[in-house]
Design a protein around this motif. Sequence first.
Motif, short mmCIF file in Angstrom:
data_model
loop_
_atom_site.label_atom_id
_atom_site.label_comp_id
_atom_site.label_asym_id
_atom_site.label_seq_id
_atom_site.Cartn_x
_atom_site.Cartn_y
_atom_site.Cartn_z
N ALA B 384 0.81 -1.23 0.00
CA ALA B 384 0.00 0.00 0.00
C ALA B 384 0.84 1.27 0.00
N TRP B 385 1.96 1.25 0.73
CA TRP B 385 2.68 2.53 0.86
C TRP B 385 3.23 3.01 -0.49
N THR B 386 3.49 2.10 -1.45
CA THR B 386 4.08 2.53 -2.73
C THR B 386 3.12 3.44 -3.49
N TRP B 387 1.82 3.03 -3.54
CA TRP B 387 0.92 3.89 -4.32
C TRP B 387 0.67 5.20 -3.61
N GLN B 388 0.77 5.17 -2.27
CA GLN B 388 0.59 6.44 -1.55
C GLN B 388 1.73 7.40 -1.87
N VAL B 389 2.95 6.85 -1.92
CA VAL B 389 4.10 7.68 -2.28
C VAL B 389 3.91 8.23 -3.69
N ALA B 390 3.49 7.34 -4.61
CA ALA B 390 3.30 7.77 -5.99
C ALA B 390 2.26 8.88 -6.07
N LEU B 391 1.18 8.72 -5.27
CA LEU B 391 0.12 9.73 -5.29
C LEU B 391 0.64 11.05 -4.75
N ALA B 392 1.52 10.96 -3.73
CA ALA B 392 2.07 12.18 -3.14
C ALA B 392 2.93 12.94 -4.16
N LEU B 393 3.38 12.24 -5.21
CA LEU B 393 4.22 12.90 -6.22
C LEU B 393 3.40 13.74 -7.20
N VAL B 394 2.05 13.53 -7.18
CA VAL B 394 1.21 14.21 -8.17
C VAL B 394 1.37 15.74 -8.15
N PRO B 395 1.35 16.38 -6.95
CA PRO B 395 1.53 17.84 -6.97
C PRO B 395 2.85 18.27 -7.62
N PHE B 396 3.91 17.48 -7.38
CA PHE B 396 5.20 17.84 -7.99
C PHE B 396 5.13 17.69 -9.50
N ALA B 397 4.46 16.62 -9.93
CA ALA B 397 4.29 16.41 -11.37
C ALA B 397 3.53 17.58 -11.98
N ALA B 398 2.49 18.03 -11.25
CA ALA B 398 1.70 19.15 -11.75
C ALA B 398 2.56 20.42 -11.85
N LEU B 399 3.38 20.65 -10.82
CA LEU B 399 4.29 21.80 -10.84
C LEU B 399 5.22 21.72 -12.06
N LEU B 400 5.74 20.51 -12.29
CA LEU B 400 6.63 20.30 -13.41
C LEU B 400 5.93 20.63 -14.73
N GLY B 401 4.68 20.14 -14.84
CA GLY B 401 3.90 20.40 -16.05
C GLY B 401 3.69 21.90 -16.25
N TRP B 402 3.36 22.57 -15.15
CA TRP B 402 3.11 24.00 -15.23
C TRP B 402 4.39 24.73 -15.65
N ASP B 403 5.51 24.30 -15.06
CA ASP B 403 6.78 24.95 -15.39
C ASP B 403 7.18 24.68 -16.84
N ARG B 404 6.85 23.48 -17.31
CA ARG B 404 7.18 23.18 -18.71
C ARG B 404 6.37 24.07 -19.64
N TYR B 405 5.13 24.31 -19.26
CA TYR B 405 4.33 25.23 -20.07
C TYR B 405 4.91 26.63 -20.03
N ARG B 406 5.30 27.05 -18.82
CA ARG B 406 5.85 28.39 -18.63
C ARG B 406 7.11 28.58 -19.46
N SER B 407 7.85 27.48 -19.67
CA SER B 407 9.09 27.57 -20.44
C SER B 407 8.83 27.71 -21.94
N LEU B 408 7.69 27.17 -22.39
CA LEU B 408 7.44 27.18 -23.84
C LEU B 408 7.38 28.60 -24.36
N GLY B 409 8.01 28.82 -25.48
CA GLY B 409 7.92 30.13 -26.09
C GLY B 409 8.70 30.17 -27.37
N HIS B 410 8.37 31.12 -28.22
CA HIS B 410 9.12 31.28 -29.46
C HIS B 410 9.00 32.73 -29.92
N VAL B 411 9.93 33.15 -30.73
CA VAL B 411 9.82 34.47 -31.34
C VAL B 411 10.73 34.49 -32.55
N LEU B 412 10.41 35.37 -33.49
CA LEU B 412 11.23 35.50 -34.69
C LEU B 412 11.86 36.89 -34.67
#
Lengths: 199, 506
Positions: B384-412
């Motif tokens: 049981a503890w493994t999936w709880q740890v995995a679930l606890a990682l979700v907020p970090f994953a979300a932060l990572l996703g948000w930061d990856r979006y924040r990084s996206l950009g382009h210009v000419l």
Amino acid sequence: MHRSGNLHATLRPPVRHLPKAGLASPRARPWGTVDVVSTDQLRLRAPRHRVSRKSITLWTLHAVIGWAVLLVPQLVVLLFSRTPWQIGVAVATLAVGTAHTVVMPRWRYRVHRWEATPDAVYTLAGWLNQEWRIAPVSRIQTVDTKRGPLQQVLGLSTVTVTTASAAGPVLIEGLDHDDAVRLADELTTTTQATPGDAT
Amino acid sequence: MTADLPAAPEFSEPVVDWHRLDVRMLIVRPLNEVLGLVPVFIGLLVLGKGETWRILLSVGMIVAIVLFGLLRWVTTRYRITAEQVEMHTGLFVRKRLAVPRERIRTVDLTAKLGHRLFGLSAIRVGTGQRDQPGEDGLTLDAVSSTEAERLRVLLLTLAVPESVEPAEERPSVVLSTLDKRWLRYAPLTLSGLVAVGALFGLTMNYARELELEVLGPLTDAAHWVVAQPLWLTLSLFAGVVLVIAGFGSVLVYIVQFGGYQLTREPDDTVRVRRGLLTTRSVSVAEQRLRGVEVEEPLLLRAGRGAHAKTVTTGLGRKGESNLLLPPAPIVEAHRVSAEVLRLEPSPTSTPLHRHPVAALRRRMVRAVVPVLVLSGVLAWFAPAWTWQVALALVPFAALLGWDRYRSLGHVLTDRYLVARQGSVVRETVALQRTGVIGWRISRSFFQRRSGLVTISATTAAGDGAYHVVDVAEGDGLALADETVPELLRPFLERVGSNAVETYPQP
């Protein structure tokens, strides 16, 4: 017939210039990016030519071979021992494999297209995920045709157009062999007429 | 009469005779290889209690290495004609390499410790021909350092015919040198942790092999540590690793980047020199420079640091030969980029266009869903503890996703296509628009549903393709069309609310 939609279209002056990206009121963001309001509706048109219809057979054969590699060992195991798990996995493999083999080749045939103009080679490939590739003729380094054993049986060829980029060539799969050779010759001729070292 | 005139600039006559590599290589190559094997010899001889087979084996190995060096020296010849650099090498498999001089893009001088003791350098000539991977360019290992320097100038000068104009001696301009304060970025690279891992592995390996008494005290210490309460054990362990990693990373930084200097040479090449023990000098013809990439790994970014790479044809992708700036303040990275590209301000610091909200959704889904799936699978199969740890990682994953979006950009910009992506390693690339030699526009099933595409500019330089990830389809195509005029235009069409209009063919 209700024509108001078309009327609207005829009144609208034809747009001849592409809008410049980034002209629409930029809004600064704290992380150094700028909002752009997107107004244009550009898209890529499909390349002019379809690949040979025989490609469907080729892709079907590829899929059958691929799934057979997965399925046959499972069936061999099933001869000796049957647990519900193993039967379940084998049935699932068979179902997914059949669906893939039926759907993928036809879908691909509807998508795969190619075109060679005096200035560029333009291809579209894929099915679920699709990719357009454009290589200007002035940057082409080599043009090859290639036929695998199945392709030879079906009389098909793949034309490979390489540029100096390490990201891989532009491939036109599943052309009739004669078409492929003609295309390769044409491209080679135009490429040789273009000066420069293509980097 | 002629005495009044200044001496004519020395014209370096192309070498037409066949040359051998420097005779000192007979000593240096075995030396370099034996140096690397020192621990093995210690193991065999010192700790072997004088068994005959160990001594014989060691002597045999040394003889083999020396013979191999001799063979290589005898069979290797090179010459530089007006058209090409040629090298013949090998006894059983004769290899004849020839590189046309007009194709030479980069010259890379490397001197390992053994080389430096004897004043030698290895020269690698890069061409950027990618037909046969691994066969890219040619290496002369090694010639004397003065000869290497002469060849460097000779090879790069003819590689750029326009600048053959007899050199009015311009001094080389220093663009950047190592600053002691940059050392504070060393612990923010992961090289320290890697060093700790390697050190640990080596110590363990040799300690066991050499029957040394390192293990005893270490085991005692370990027992003592484990005997303490859990929090103390963990914090002690973390503390020790952090301290060693910190020192290790500073050491690695100094060894790799000591003596770093970035210069613009009179022959219009950009030259990077670095290395405390193994010195490295990479020269890139400015004409072949296609852009600059600024990389900010997460930790380094947290400390407002970055390192920079050149985007150029003819450099191997392994061995960090494209390094432009070691980990340093981000401001310095932008300044160096500006200097190297001769463009103020640097295109890498241009404000970027943000990508549509659909891209944020996509980044989030791609970051969070795998973690959710993982915890689901773990809940099914694992304690049981493994999936709880995995679930606890979700907020970090979300932060990572948000930061990856924040990084996206382009210009000419006027001359550059600038694109940024990534979170764990954020990469900002400024790619010369004239260096783009084709396009790839890819659209996955899900991208299609969100109206997004990924635009990749292919190029002969650097990674081969640089991506503008998850841009709105219309914007992305307009960007590609504007970057290289007339290439994409014939294949574009405009979709109005009711009408489809194709662009007129020229």
